[in-house]
Design a protein around this motif. Structure first.
Motif, PDB file in Angstrom:
ATOM      1  N   LYS A 149       0.836  -1.204   0.000  1.00 50.74           N
ATOM      2  CA  LYS A 149       0.000   0.000   0.000  1.00 50.74           C
ATOM      3  C   LYS A 149       0.872   1.255   0.000  1.00 50.74           C
ATOM      4  CE  LYS A 149      -3.760  -2.325   2.476  1.00 50.74           C
ATOM      5  NZ  LYS A 149      -4.539  -2.392   3.739  1.00 50.74           N
ATOM      6  N   GLU A 150       1.958   1.222   0.764  1.00 54.46           N
ATOM      7  CA  GLU A 150       2.864   2.373   0.798  1.00 54.46           C
ATOM      8  C   GLU A 150       3.495   2.605  -0.573  1.00 54.46           C
ATOM      9  OE1 GLU A 150       4.282   2.141   5.488  1.00 54.46           O
ATOM     10  OE2 GLU A 150       5.586   1.357   3.918  1.00 54.46           O
ATOM     11  N   LYS A 151       3.839   1.526  -1.243  1.00 60.39           N
ATOM     12  CA  LYS A 151       4.463   1.631  -2.571  1.00 60.39           C
ATOM     13  C   LYS A 151       3.522   2.319  -3.549  1.00 60.39           C
ATOM     14  CE  LYS A 151       6.760  -1.224  -6.099  1.00 60.39           C
ATOM     15  NZ  LYS A 151       7.163  -2.606  -6.474  1.00 60.39           N
ATOM     16  N   GLN A 152       2.255   1.964  -3.514  1.00 67.83           N
ATOM     17  CA  GLN A 152       1.286   2.586  -4.400  1.00 67.83           C
ATOM     18  C   GLN A 152       1.172   4.081  -4.126  1.00 67.83           C
ATOM     19  OE1 GLN A 152      -2.118   0.164  -3.397  1.00 67.83           O
ATOM     20  NE2 GLN A 152      -1.673  -1.367  -4.966  1.00 67.83           N
ATOM     21  N   LEU A 153       1.140   4.442  -2.850  1.00 69.89           N
ATOM     22  CA  LEU A 153       1.040   5.847  -2.471  1.00 69.89           C
ATOM     23  C   LEU A 153       2.301   6.614  -2.837  1.00 69.89           C
ATOM     24  CD1 LEU A 153      -0.591   5.411   1.061  1.00 69.89           C
ATOM     25  CD2 LEU A 153      -1.713   6.284  -1.015  1.00 69.89           C
ATOM     26  N   ASN A 154       3.463   5.981  -2.630  1.00 69.38           N
ATOM     27  CA  ASN A 154       4.729   6.648  -2.920  1.00 69.38           C
ATOM     28  C   ASN A 154       4.950   6.800  -4.423  1.00 69.38           C
ATOM     29  OD1 ASN A 154       7.988   6.482  -3.238  1.00 69.38           O
ATOM     30  ND2 ASN A 154       7.399   7.491  -1.314  1.00 69.38           N
ATOM     31  N   ALA A 155       4.438   5.854  -5.192  1.00 69.22           N
ATOM     32  CA  ALA A 155       4.515   5.991  -6.651  1.00 69.22           C
ATOM     33  C   ALA A 155       3.781   7.251  -7.095  1.00 69.22           C
ATOM     34  CB  ALA A 155       3.916   4.759  -7.324  1.00 69.22           C
ATOM     35  N   ALA A 156       2.645   7.524  -6.458  1.00 71.27           N
ATOM     36  CA  ALA A 156       1.907   8.751  -6.762  1.00 71.27           C
ATOM     37  C   ALA A 156       2.697   9.974  -6.305  1.00 71.27           C
ATOM     38  CB  ALA A 156       0.535   8.718  -6.096  1.00 71.27           C
TER      39      ALA A 156
END
Length: 222
Positions: free
Chosen positions: A126-133
């Protein structure tokens, strides 16, 4: 390509408001019986008075998804085509559980240290998805690594948002072929140097935060 600096997101302000943010790594001997140069001394490649690195919360019994910088607020830099993090969003963060004095019982311990402190995939996904943004990353997440800027094997904090960035694959990487980057071997060589007493923990951390592509040469390890 230069980094476009913008106002730091709320998640980063905590370090700016705390007095005395530091690497949390007192000087001392690394491997038993070996002399380790102090940070800033000749041979470490790290100048005296280097920027202090924020200190995170350290290993936790239960990890939760951490707030990430706002979407589009972080910008990649590039050195000879290799991606580097935005220091305003990802300044790195060290773990207070790892110090120069306890290397033998933490990151240099035989049998592994990182697997016992790594956050679960259910959190980092979930953090990866947010950090990609945060970084405006548009490629396949399967080709990018959700990377600890200061790796766990170098005493990086396991789940501090300041120590994470979605690291794109190396130039020339074939899309869809998975994670591929040159930073991981650099981390391993630094870990070996720290555990053998060639450089201090803080010197290795400073070098990789400054520029992972030049960390080995800065410390005379190439």
């Amino acid at each position: 390509m230069g980094c476009i600096h913008r106002a730091a997101p709320p998640v980063l302000l905590s370090c700016l408001l705390l007095a005395g943010c530091s690497s949390g790594t007192p000087s001392g001997s690394g491997a038993p019986g070996k002399s380790v140069p102090a940070a800033g001394a000749s041979g470490t490649g790290i100048p005296a008075g280097a920027t202090k690195i924020p200190v995170g919360a350290g290993p936790q019994g239960t990890y939760t998804v951490q707030q990430q910088p706002s979407a589009g607020s972080c910008h990649y830099r590039y050195e000879k085509g290799e991606p580097l993090e935005d220091p305003a969003c990802t300044p790195g963060a060290t773990s207070p559980a790892v110090t120069q004095a306890n290397l033998g019982s933490t990151i240099c311990r035989k049998g592994g240290y990182t697997k016992n402190v790594r956050p679960p995939e259910s959190v980092t996904r979930k953090e990866k998805q947010l950090n990609a943004a945060s970084y405006g990353y548009k490629g396949s997440l399967g080709d990018a690594e959700y990377d600890h800027l200061i790796s766990l094997q170098l005493g990086g904090d396991p789940n501090d948002a300041r120590n994470f960035w979605v690291e794109p694959a190396d130039p020339g990487h074939k899309p869809g072929s998975g994670v591929n980057n040159k930073k991981d071997p650099v981390e391993t060589k630094l870990h070996t140097a720290v555990c053998s007493g060639k450089v201090t923990l803080s010197a290795a951390q400073q070098a990789i935060v400054s520029d992972w592509t030049t960390a080995l040469s800065r410390l005379g390890l190439t």
